[in-house]
Design a protein around this motif. Structure first.
Motif, PDB file in Angstrom:
ATOM      1  N   LEU A 144       0.835  -1.214   0.000  1.00 30.24           N
ATOM      2  CA  LEU A 144       0.000   0.000   0.000  1.00 30.24           C
ATOM      3  C   LEU A 144       0.865   1.257   0.000  1.00 30.24           C
ATOM      4  O   LEU A 144       0.543   2.241  -0.664  1.00 30.24           O
ATOM      5  CB  LEU A 144      -0.939   0.005   1.206  1.00 30.24           C
ATOM      6  N   GLY A 145       1.973   1.230   0.734  1.00 33.63           N
ATOM      7  CA  GLY A 145       2.875   2.376   0.770  1.00 33.63           C
ATOM      8  C   GLY A 145       3.523   2.640  -0.575  1.00 33.63           C
ATOM      9  O   GLY A 145       3.615   3.792  -1.016  1.00 33.63           O
ATOM     10  N   VAL A 146       3.949   1.584  -1.261  1.00 34.05           N
ATOM     11  CA  VAL A 146       4.541   1.721  -2.594  1.00 34.05           C
ATOM     12  C   VAL A 146       3.505   2.289  -3.563  1.00 34.05           C
ATOM     13  O   VAL A 146       3.792   3.208  -4.343  1.00 34.05           O
ATOM     14  CB  VAL A 146       5.095   0.363  -3.097  1.00 34.05           C
ATOM     15  N   GLU A 147       2.310   1.752  -3.523  1.00 32.19           N
ATOM     16  CA  GLU A 147       1.236   2.231  -4.400  1.00 32.19           C
ATOM     17  C   GLU A 147       0.867   3.678  -4.062  1.00 32.19           C
ATOM     18  O   GLU A 147       0.627   4.496  -4.953  1.00 32.19           O
ATOM     19  CB  GLU A 147       0.010   1.323  -4.273  1.00 32.19           C
ATOM     20  N   ASN A 148       0.830   4.016  -2.772  1.00 36.58           N
ATOM     21  CA  ASN A 148       0.501   5.370  -2.348  1.00 36.58           C
ATOM     22  C   ASN A 148       1.524   6.357  -2.898  1.00 36.58           C
ATOM     23  O   ASN A 148       1.158   7.410  -3.427  1.00 36.58           O
ATOM     24  CB  ASN A 148       0.436   5.437  -0.820  1.00 36.58           C
ATOM     25  N   ARG A 149       2.773   6.015  -2.809  1.00 36.51           N
ATOM     26  CA  ARG A 149       3.826   6.895  -3.336  1.00 36.51           C
ATOM     27  C   ARG A 149       3.670   7.092  -4.845  1.00 36.51           C
ATOM     28  O   ARG A 149       3.767   8.203  -5.348  1.00 36.51           O
ATOM     29  CB  ARG A 149       5.202   6.324  -3.008  1.00 36.51           C
ATOM     30  N   ARG A 150       3.436   6.002  -5.564  1.00 38.59           N
ATOM     31  CA  ARG A 150       3.279   6.083  -7.017  1.00 38.59           C
ATOM     32  C   ARG A 150       2.085   6.966  -7.385  1.00 38.59           C
ATOM     33  O   ARG A 150       2.176   7.836  -8.252  1.00 38.59           O
ATOM     34  CB  ARG A 150       3.094   4.684  -7.616  1.00 38.59           C
ATOM     35  N   LEU A 151       0.972   6.764  -6.698  1.00 41.38           N
ATOM     36  CA  LEU A 151      -0.233   7.543  -6.992  1.00 41.38           C
ATOM     37  C   LEU A 151      -0.067   9.012  -6.603  1.00 41.38           C
ATOM     38  O   LEU A 151      -0.545   9.902  -7.309  1.00 41.38           O
ATOM     39  CB  LEU A 151      -1.440   6.931  -6.279  1.00 41.38           C
ATOM     40  N   LEU A 152       0.614   9.275  -5.491  1.00 42.31           N
ATOM     41  CA  LEU A 152       0.871  10.663  -5.095  1.00 42.31           C
ATOM     42  C   LEU A 152       1.769  11.356  -6.111  1.00 42.31           C
ATOM     43  O   LEU A 152       1.531  12.514  -6.482  1.00 42.31           O
ATOM     44  CB  LEU A 152       1.504  10.720  -3.700  1.00 42.31           C
ATOM     45  N   GLU A 153       2.800  10.665  -6.576  1.00 47.17           N
ATOM     46  CA  GLU A 153       3.689  11.256  -7.582  1.00 47.17           C
ATOM     47  C   GLU A 153       2.920  11.549  -8.868  1.00 47.17           C
ATOM     48  O   GLU A 153       3.123  12.590  -9.496  1.00 47.17           O
ATOM     49  CB  GLU A 153       4.884  10.339  -7.849  1.00 47.17           C
ATOM     50  N   ARG A 154       2.034  10.655  -9.251  1.00 40.15           N
ATOM     51  CA  ARG A 154       1.215  10.871 -10.450  1.00 40.15           C
ATOM     52  C   ARG A 154       0.311  12.081 -10.265  1.00 40.15           C
ATOM     53  O   ARG A 154       0.175  12.924 -11.155  1.00 40.15           O
ATOM     54  CB  ARG A 154       0.373   9.631 -10.746  1.00 40.15           C
ATOM     55  N   ALA A 155      -0.311  12.196  -9.094  1.00 39.32           N
ATOM     56  CA  ALA A 155      -1.207  13.325  -8.816  1.00 39.32           C
ATOM     57  C   ALA A 155      -0.435  14.641  -8.801  1.00 39.32           C
ATOM     58  O   ALA A 155      -0.916  15.652  -9.331  1.00 39.32           O
ATOM     59  CB  ALA A 155      -1.929  13.116  -7.488  1.00 39.32           C
ATOM     60  N   ILE A 156       0.752  14.626  -8.209  1.00 39.78           N
ATOM     61  CA  ILE A 156       1.571  15.845  -8.177  1.00 39.78           C
ATOM     62  C   ILE A 156       1.977  16.246  -9.589  1.00 39.78           C
ATOM     63  O   ILE A 156       1.925  17.430  -9.950  1.00 39.78           O
ATOM     64  CB  ILE A 156       2.801  15.641  -7.271  1.00 39.78           C
ATOM     65  N   ASP A 157       2.366  15.284 -10.407  1.00 44.05           N
ATOM     66  CA  ASP A 157       2.737  15.572 -11.789  1.00 44.05           C
ATOM     67  C   ASP A 157       1.552  16.157 -12.559  1.00 44.05           C
ATOM     68  O   ASP A 157       1.688  17.154 -13.266  1.00 44.05           O
ATOM     69  CB  ASP A 157       3.239  14.298 -12.479  1.00 44.05           C
ATOM     70  N   LEU A 158       0.400  15.543 -12.405  1.00 39.43           N
ATOM     71  CA  LEU A 158      -0.798  16.033 -13.087  1.00 39.43           C
ATOM     72  C   LEU A 158      -1.145  17.445 -12.629  1.00 39.43           C
ATOM     73  O   LEU A 158      -1.424  18.323 -13.431  1.00 39.43           O
ATOM     74  CB  LEU A 158      -1.975  15.090 -12.837  1.00 39.43           C
ATOM     75  N   GLN A 159      -1.109  17.650 -11.321  1.00 43.31           N
ATOM     76  CA  GLN A 159      -1.441  18.964 -10.767  1.00 43.31           C
ATOM     77  C   GLN A 159      -0.460  20.017 -11.289  1.00 43.31           C
ATOM     78  O   GLN A 159      -0.852  21.130 -11.614  1.00 43.31           O
ATOM     79  CB  GLN A 159      -1.395  18.909  -9.243  1.00 43.31           C
ATOM     80  N   SER A 160       0.812  19.669 -11.380  1.00 41.53           N
ATOM     81  CA  SER A 160       1.817  20.604 -11.898  1.00 41.53           C
ATOM     82  C   SER A 160       1.506  20.978 -13.348  1.00 41.53           C
ATOM     83  O   SER A 160       1.612  22.143 -13.732  1.00 41.53           O
ATOM     84  CB  SER A 160       3.214  19.990 -11.823  1.00 41.53           C
ATOM     85  N   ARG A 161       1.128  19.984 -14.148  1.00 41.65           N
ATOM     86  CA  ARG A 161       0.796  20.271 -15.550  1.00 41.65           C
ATOM     87  C   ARG A 161      -0.442  21.143 -15.662  1.00 41.65           C
ATOM     88  O   ARG A 161      -0.506  22.037 -16.506  1.00 41.65           O
ATOM     89  CB  ARG A 161       0.624  18.972 -16.335  1.00 41.65           C
ATOM     90  N   VAL A 162      -1.432  20.920 -14.813  1.00 45.00           N
ATOM     91  CA  VAL A 162      -2.634  21.754 -14.826  1.00 45.00           C
ATOM     92  C   VAL A 162      -2.274  23.192 -14.450  1.00 45.00           C
ATOM     93  O   VAL A 162      -2.713  24.144 -15.111  1.00 45.00           O
ATOM     94  CB  VAL A 162      -3.709  21.187 -13.867  1.00 45.00           C
ATOM     95  N   ILE A 163      -1.461  23.351 -13.423  1.00 47.48           N
ATOM     96  CA  ILE A 163      -1.061  24.694 -12.997  1.00 47.48           C
ATOM     97  C   ILE A 163      -0.272  25.392 -14.099  1.00 47.48           C
ATOM     98  O   ILE A 163      -0.491  26.578 -14.376  1.00 47.48           O
ATOM     99  CB  ILE A 163      -0.257  24.620 -11.677  1.00 47.48           C
ATOM    100  N   GLU A 164       0.643  24.675 -14.743  1.00 45.57           N
ATOM    101  CA  GLU A 164       1.407  25.267 -15.846  1.00 45.57           C
ATOM    102  C   GLU A 164       0.489  25.688 -16.982  1.00 45.57           C
ATOM    103  O   GLU A 164       0.675  26.745 -17.587  1.00 45.57           O
ATOM    104  CB  GLU A 164       2.457  24.277 -16.352  1.00 45.57           C
ATOM    105  N   THR A 165      -0.510  24.874 -17.288  1.00 44.80           N
ATOM    106  CA  THR A 165      -1.455  25.206 -18.355  1.00 44.80           C
ATOM    107  C   THR A 165      -2.243  26.457 -17.999  1.00 44.80           C
ATOM    108  O   THR A 165      -2.399  27.367 -18.819  1.00 44.80           O
ATOM    109  CB  THR A 165      -2.413  24.024 -18.615  1.00 44.80           C
ATOM    110  N   ILE A 166      -2.727  26.520 -16.775  1.00 47.87           N
ATOM    111  CA  ILE A 166      -3.494  27.692 -16.338  1.00 47.87           C
ATOM    112  C   ILE A 166      -2.613  28.929 -16.334  1.00 47.87           C
ATOM    113  O   ILE A 166      -3.016  29.996 -16.799  1.00 47.87           O
ATOM    114  CB  ILE A 166      -4.128  27.439 -14.957  1.00 47.87           C
TER     115      ILE A 166
END
Length: 133
Positions: A79-101
């Motif tokens: 669960l910890g490994v999966e949590n890290r992977r999903l958090l990194e994905r969410a952070i990457d996505l959020q960064s791209r959204v912020i850059e687009t805005i």
């Protein structure tokens, strides 16, 4: 209650907190994931405290608890490994959204003057005024 019971209970609660956050992150429901950060931290702190207490007292799993301890340890690791992977994905996505805005919010560069004084982007030609008193 064995000496390991508080640790097992804390581990189970942490596993449930991670599972819930992972589900929200997998759906990219970032507001739900953010709402689960507090309970995850509380579960993590409780697990750390129970682990420290078990370590200080030298508590060891009784033979009947060993399988459960091993299963929970593996589950927390996964669960910890999966949590890290999903958090990194969410952070990457959020960064791209912020850059687009941020890119969309930047003002356009001023047009350049063409041969006849108009702008090349079809905007009204800029004018300048001079005044002498």
């Amino acid at each position: 209650m064995t000496m390991m019971q508080p640790l097992l209970i804390a581990a189970q609660r942490l596993a449930e907190a991670l599972r819930a956050e992972n589900e929200a992150l997998a759906k990219l429901d970032l507001s739900a994931a953010a709402a689960l950060a507090g309970p995850k931290k509380q579960a993590s702190d409780a697990f750390a405290a129970a682990f420290d207490a078990a370590s200080r007292t030298g508590a060891q799993a009784e033979p009947r608890d060993r399988a459960r301890v091993e299963e929970l340890a593996g589950r927390l690791r996964d669960l910890g490994v999966e949590n890290r992977r999903l958090l990194e994905r969410a952070i990457d996505l959020q960064s791209r959204v912020i850059e687009t805005i941020a890119g969309a919010a930047r003002p356009e560069r001023p047009g350049t003057y063409g041969e006849r004084g108009g702008t090349r982007e079809g905007r009204p030609a800029p004018i300048s005024l001079a005044s002498r008193a």
